[in-house]
Design a protein around this motif. Structure first.
Motif, PDB file in Angstrom:
ATOM      1  N   GLY A 190       0.828  -1.198   0.000  1.00  0.00           N
ATOM      2  CA  GLY A 190       0.000   0.000   0.000  1.00  0.00           C
ATOM      3  C   GLY A 190       0.860   1.245   0.000  1.00  0.00           C
ATOM      4  N   ALA A 191       0.537   2.176  -0.875  1.00  0.00           N
ATOM      5  CA  ALA A 191       1.307   3.416  -0.997  1.00  0.00           C
ATOM      6  C   ALA A 191       0.732   4.476  -0.063  1.00  0.00           C
ATOM      7  CB  ALA A 191       1.293   3.914  -2.440  1.00  0.00           C
ATOM      8  N   LEU A 192       1.438   4.759   1.023  1.00  0.00           N
ATOM      9  CA  LEU A 192       1.034   5.852   1.910  1.00  0.00           C
ATOM     10  C   LEU A 192       1.802   7.118   1.532  1.00  0.00           C
ATOM     11  CD1 LEU A 192       0.419   4.163   5.359  1.00  0.00           C
ATOM     12  CD2 LEU A 192      -0.978   4.207   3.305  1.00  0.00           C
ATOM     13  N   THR A 193       1.974   8.044   2.440  1.00  0.00           N
ATOM     14  CA  THR A 193       2.510   9.356   2.050  1.00  0.00           C
ATOM     15  C   THR A 193       3.255  10.032   3.187  1.00  0.00           C
ATOM     16  OG1 THR A 193       1.874  11.609   1.355  1.00  0.00           O
ATOM     17  CG2 THR A 193       0.270  10.384   2.654  1.00  0.00           C
ATOM     18  N   SER A 194       4.261  10.807   2.832  1.00  0.00           N
ATOM     19  CA  SER A 194       4.996  11.588   3.825  1.00  0.00           C
ATOM     20  C   SER A 194       4.126  12.673   4.439  1.00  0.00           C
ATOM     21  CB  SER A 194       6.232  12.222   3.172  1.00  0.00           C
ATOM     22  OG  SER A 194       5.866  13.061   2.091  1.00  0.00           O
ATOM     23  N   GLU A 195       3.008  13.011   3.787  1.00  0.00           N
ATOM     24  CA  GLU A 195       2.105  14.020   4.323  1.00  0.00           C
ATOM     25  C   GLU A 195       1.454  13.566   5.637  1.00  0.00           C
ATOM     26  OE1 GLU A 195       0.770  17.055   2.860  1.00  0.00           O
ATOM     27  OE2 GLU A 195       2.192  17.092   1.203  1.00  0.00           O
ATOM     28  N   LEU A 196       1.590  12.284   5.966  1.00  0.00           N
ATOM     29  CA  LEU A 196       1.069  11.793   7.244  1.00  0.00           C
ATOM     30  C   LEU A 196       1.733  12.466   8.434  1.00  0.00           C
ATOM     31  CD1 LEU A 196       0.912   7.954   6.515  1.00  0.00           C
ATOM     32  CD2 LEU A 196      -1.038   9.477   6.861  1.00  0.00           C
ATOM     33  N   SER A 197       2.941  12.957   8.223  1.00  0.00           N
ATOM     34  CA  SER A 197       3.689  13.542   9.332  1.00  0.00           C
ATOM     35  C   SER A 197       3.115  14.875   9.791  1.00  0.00           C
ATOM     36  CB  SER A 197       5.154  13.728   8.935  1.00  0.00           C
ATOM     37  OG  SER A 197       5.278  14.716   7.922  1.00  0.00           O
ATOM     38  N   GLY A 198       2.282  15.487   8.962  1.00  0.00           N
ATOM     39  CA  GLY A 198       1.813  16.833   9.278  1.00  0.00           C
ATOM     40  C   GLY A 198       2.914  17.824   9.009  1.00  0.00           C
ATOM     41  N   ASN A 199       3.644  18.200  10.015  1.00  0.00           N
ATOM     42  CA  ASN A 199       4.828  19.044   9.855  1.00  0.00           C
ATOM     43  C   ASN A 199       5.974  18.456  10.661  1.00  0.00           C
ATOM     44  OD1 ASN A 199       4.456  21.395   8.155  1.00  0.00           O
ATOM     45  ND2 ASN A 199       2.858  22.016   9.584  1.00  0.00           N
TER      46      ASN A 199
ATOM     47  N   GLY B 272      -3.668   2.963   5.649  1.00  0.00           N
ATOM     48  CA  GLY B 272      -2.632   2.354   6.471  1.00  0.00           C
ATOM     49  C   GLY B 272      -3.215   1.554   7.626  1.00  0.00           C
ATOM     50  N   HIS B 273      -4.272   2.077   8.237  1.00  0.00           N
ATOM     51  CA  HIS B 273      -4.912   1.361   9.347  1.00  0.00           C
ATOM     52  C   HIS B 273      -5.572   0.077   8.861  1.00  0.00           C
ATOM     53  CE1 HIS B 273      -4.019   4.220  12.442  1.00  0.00           C
ATOM     54  NE2 HIS B 273      -4.630   5.215  11.821  1.00  0.00           N
ATOM     55  N   TRP B 274      -6.155   0.099   7.658  1.00  0.00           N
ATOM     56  CA  TRP B 274      -6.742  -1.125   7.119  1.00  0.00           C
ATOM     57  C   TRP B 274      -5.666  -2.180   6.864  1.00  0.00           C
ATOM     58  CZ3 TRP B 274     -11.228  -2.355   8.247  1.00  0.00           C
ATOM     59  CH2 TRP B 274     -12.337  -1.514   8.134  1.00  0.00           C
ATOM     60  N   ILE B 275      -4.512  -1.751   6.377  1.00  0.00           N
ATOM     61  CA  ILE B 275      -3.417  -2.698   6.154  1.00  0.00           C
ATOM     62  C   ILE B 275      -3.014  -3.364   7.466  1.00  0.00           C
ATOM     63  CG2 ILE B 275      -0.929  -2.807   5.667  1.00  0.00           C
ATOM     64  CD1 ILE B 275      -1.430  -0.968   3.294  1.00  0.00           C
ATOM     65  N   LYS B 276      -2.844  -2.571   8.502  1.00  0.00           N
ATOM     66  CA  LYS B 276      -2.487  -3.139   9.802  1.00  0.00           C
ATOM     67  C   LYS B 276      -3.578  -4.083  10.311  1.00  0.00           C
ATOM     68  CE  LYS B 276       0.350   0.772  11.379  1.00  0.00           C
ATOM     69  NZ  LYS B 276       0.487   1.850  12.406  1.00  0.00           N
ATOM     70  N   PHE B 277      -4.823  -3.710  10.115  1.00  0.00           N
ATOM     71  CA  PHE B 277      -5.950  -4.524  10.583  1.00  0.00           C
ATOM     72  C   PHE B 277      -5.938  -5.906   9.938  1.00  0.00           C
ATOM     73  CE2 PHE B 277     -10.281  -6.083   9.950  1.00  0.00           C
ATOM     74  CZ  PHE B 277     -10.782  -6.078  11.242  1.00  0.00           C
ATOM     75  N   PHE B 278      -5.812  -5.956   8.611  1.00  0.00           N
ATOM     76  CA  PHE B 278      -5.860  -7.238   7.911  1.00  0.00           C
ATOM     77  C   PHE B 278      -4.574  -8.043   8.106  1.00  0.00           C
ATOM     78  CE2 PHE B 278      -9.454  -5.277   5.841  1.00  0.00           C
ATOM     79  CZ  PHE B 278     -10.296  -6.359   5.579  1.00  0.00           C
ATOM     80  N   ARG B 279      -3.498  -7.367   8.404  1.00  0.00           N
ATOM     81  CA  ARG B 279      -2.239  -8.060   8.673  1.00  0.00           C
ATOM     82  C   ARG B 279      -2.261  -8.711  10.057  1.00  0.00           C
ATOM     83  NH1 ARG B 279       2.374  -4.112   7.886  1.00  0.00           N
ATOM     84  NH2 ARG B 279       1.977  -3.393  10.008  1.00  0.00           N
ATOM     85  N   GLU B 280      -2.869  -8.054  11.005  1.00  0.00           N
ATOM     86  CA  GLU B 280      -2.806  -8.492  12.399  1.00  0.00           C
ATOM     87  C   GLU B 280      -4.001  -9.320  12.844  1.00  0.00           C
ATOM     88  OE1 GLU B 280      -2.314  -4.824  14.452  1.00  0.00           O
ATOM     89  OE2 GLU B 280      -0.339  -4.409  13.581  1.00  0.00           O
ATOM     90  N   SER B 281      -5.084  -9.319  12.055  1.00  0.00           N
ATOM     91  CA  SER B 281      -6.280 -10.066  12.439  1.00  0.00           C
ATOM     92  C   SER B 281      -6.078 -11.558  12.207  1.00  0.00           C
ATOM     93  CB  SER B 281      -7.491  -9.580  11.638  1.00  0.00           C
ATOM     94  OG  SER B 281      -7.778  -8.230  11.954  1.00  0.00           O
ATOM     95  N   ASN B 282      -6.450 -12.366  13.184  1.00  0.00           N
ATOM     96  CA  ASN B 282      -6.229 -13.807  13.105  1.00  0.00           C
ATOM     97  C   ASN B 282      -7.009 -14.480  11.982  1.00  0.00           C
ATOM     98  OD1 ASN B 282      -4.456 -13.816  15.298  1.00  0.00           O
ATOM     99  ND2 ASN B 282      -6.123 -14.062  16.783  1.00  0.00           N
ATOM    100  N   ASP B 283      -8.119 -13.876  11.571  1.00  0.00           N
ATOM    101  CA  ASP B 283      -8.914 -14.520  10.524  1.00  0.00           C
ATOM    102  C   ASP B 283      -8.467 -14.126   9.120  1.00  0.00           C
ATOM    103  OD1 ASP B 283      -9.750 -11.902  10.629  1.00  0.00           O
ATOM    104  OD2 ASP B 283     -11.884 -12.374  10.362  1.00  0.00           O
ATOM    105  N   SER B 284      -7.424 -13.314   9.031  1.00  0.00           N
ATOM    106  CA  SER B 284      -6.910 -12.945   7.702  1.00  0.00           C
ATOM    107  C   SER B 284      -5.402 -13.160   7.608  1.00  0.00           C
ATOM    108  CB  SER B 284      -7.271 -11.496   7.358  1.00  0.00           C
ATOM    109  OG  SER B 284      -6.831 -10.598   8.361  1.00  0.00           O
TER     110      SER B 284
END
Length: 351
Positions: free
Chosen positions: A135-144, A171-183
């Motif tokens: 998944g392509a996230l962004t440096s803009e996540l940092s705010g400033n 990004g949160h969806w990626i973490k969710f599906f990576r860490e969930s036991n059913d996926s």
């Protein structure tokens, strides 16, 4: 047997760049696009004719997929799995990609940049659990990022635009599906700081600057309009960043990375390098337009890519910022002169 990689967003800079890289590795690439898009698919296909001739075992096909429509995504991935083969790698690169425009397309930015990740990951969970996802996230996540501070994998996200808010959701969806036991999907993300190459469109600052400078020296334009120059970015050449995307999916387990050069250049340095390439004084041609100012501006973005350096072999400042701007200027000058400039092979120029 070719590895199969699906890359969303056929018209985007990173999708095109990554396609060049993966074709050289004999992948079967499936590029997705929206049915109602303004893209000329034949023109995009032509970009890769040389690659397909040079690497005859590689393949390239196109598939319709609307990333904002769960049913379209499901049908696309199921069709590929049932008719072409198991999807080895999926690169989620399609997005509402312009930060400035996201302020007038808030809901679409959240849907395209964030909720679409759920649609893809949920479909893979049901039909292709062994597919590796980037998944392509962004440096803009940092705010400033204040002077002396760097953004790394542990930095708290503070998005300041609808564009980056959408990316945070993805990004949160990626973490969710990576860490969930059913996926337990192999899903990771890369936070690539500003990057550009000749595929960057002219509505982005770096290409707007280099292309307009070329037009001015050729007598085709008289001025360059910008909101202001009080911004600083950590910029790298896109080909190097896209190579890191591929490397992330070659890991034995999913890990997230920040990728950037770790050094910022201010807006004035961007225009100075570009106009100096043409022996022009930028102060004679820049006009500031307050209507271009964003409602919420991120001033300075700078990365700490030590994890990517150690684990992926990322090389900061492989190409100098001056060389980066000069390559774009040369390309834009040839382009605006009516020539047919070739995409520079930066892996050969900067081995």
């Amino acid at each position: 047997m070719n590895k199969i990689a699906v890359i969303t967003g056929a018209g985007g800079m990173d999708a095109k760049t990554l396609t060049h890289i993966l074709l050289s590795k004999n992948y079967h690439i499936i590029l997705t696009y929206r049915r109602n898009t303004q893209l000329n698919i034949n023109n995009i296909r032509d970009l890769f004719l040389e690659d397909l001739q040079k690497y005859p075992k590689s393949k390239l096909t196109f598939q319709i997929c609307d990333i904002t429509d769960k049913n379209s995504i499901s049908e696309c991935l199921k069709y590929i799995t049932w008719n072409i083969g198991i999807i080895d790698e999926l690169y989620l690169l399609a997005a509402m990609s312009h930060v400035g425009n996201s302020f007038t397309q808030k809901e679409y930015s959240i849907l395209a940049n964030g909720q679409s990740y759920y649609y893809f990951l949920e479909t893979l969970k049901e039909h292709s659990k062994n597919t590796k996802v980037y998944g392509a996230l962004t440096s803009e996540l940092s705010g400033n990022v204040k002077d002396g501070n760097y953004f790394n994998e542990d930095t708290i996200w503070n998005p300041k635009s609808p564009y980056s808010i959408g990316k945070a959701l993805g990004g949160h969806w990626i973490k969710f599906f990576r860490e969930s036991n059913d996926s337990n999907l192999f899903a990771c993300f890369g936070i690539l700081f500003n990057h550009s190459n000749i595929y960057r469109t002219l509505d982005f600052a770096v290409r707007k600057i280099t292309n307009t400078a070329a037009k001015i020296v050729l007598g085709k334009e008289r001025e360059l309009k910008l909101a202001h120059l009080e911004w600083a970015r950590d910029e790298h050449w896109s080909d190097f960043g896209c190579e890191m995307m591929w490397k992330m999916l070659q890991n034995p387990s999913p890990r997230d990375y920040v990728v950037g050069n770790g050094k910022t250049y201010w807006g004035e340095e961007y225009v100075n390098f570009a106009f100096s390439y043409f022996n022009l004084n930028w102060k004679n041609y820049i006009k500031f337009d307050e209507t271009l100012i964003r409602p919420n501006e991120v001033v300075r973005l700078v990365s700490n890519s030590s994890k990517a350096e150690k684990e992926l072999g990322w090389r900061c400042n492989r190409m100098s910022f001056k060389q980066h701007i000069e390559l774009l200027c040369k390309y834009d000058y040839d382009l605006e002169s009516g020539l047919s400039p070739k995409r520079p092979n930066v892996f050969e120029l900067f081995p």
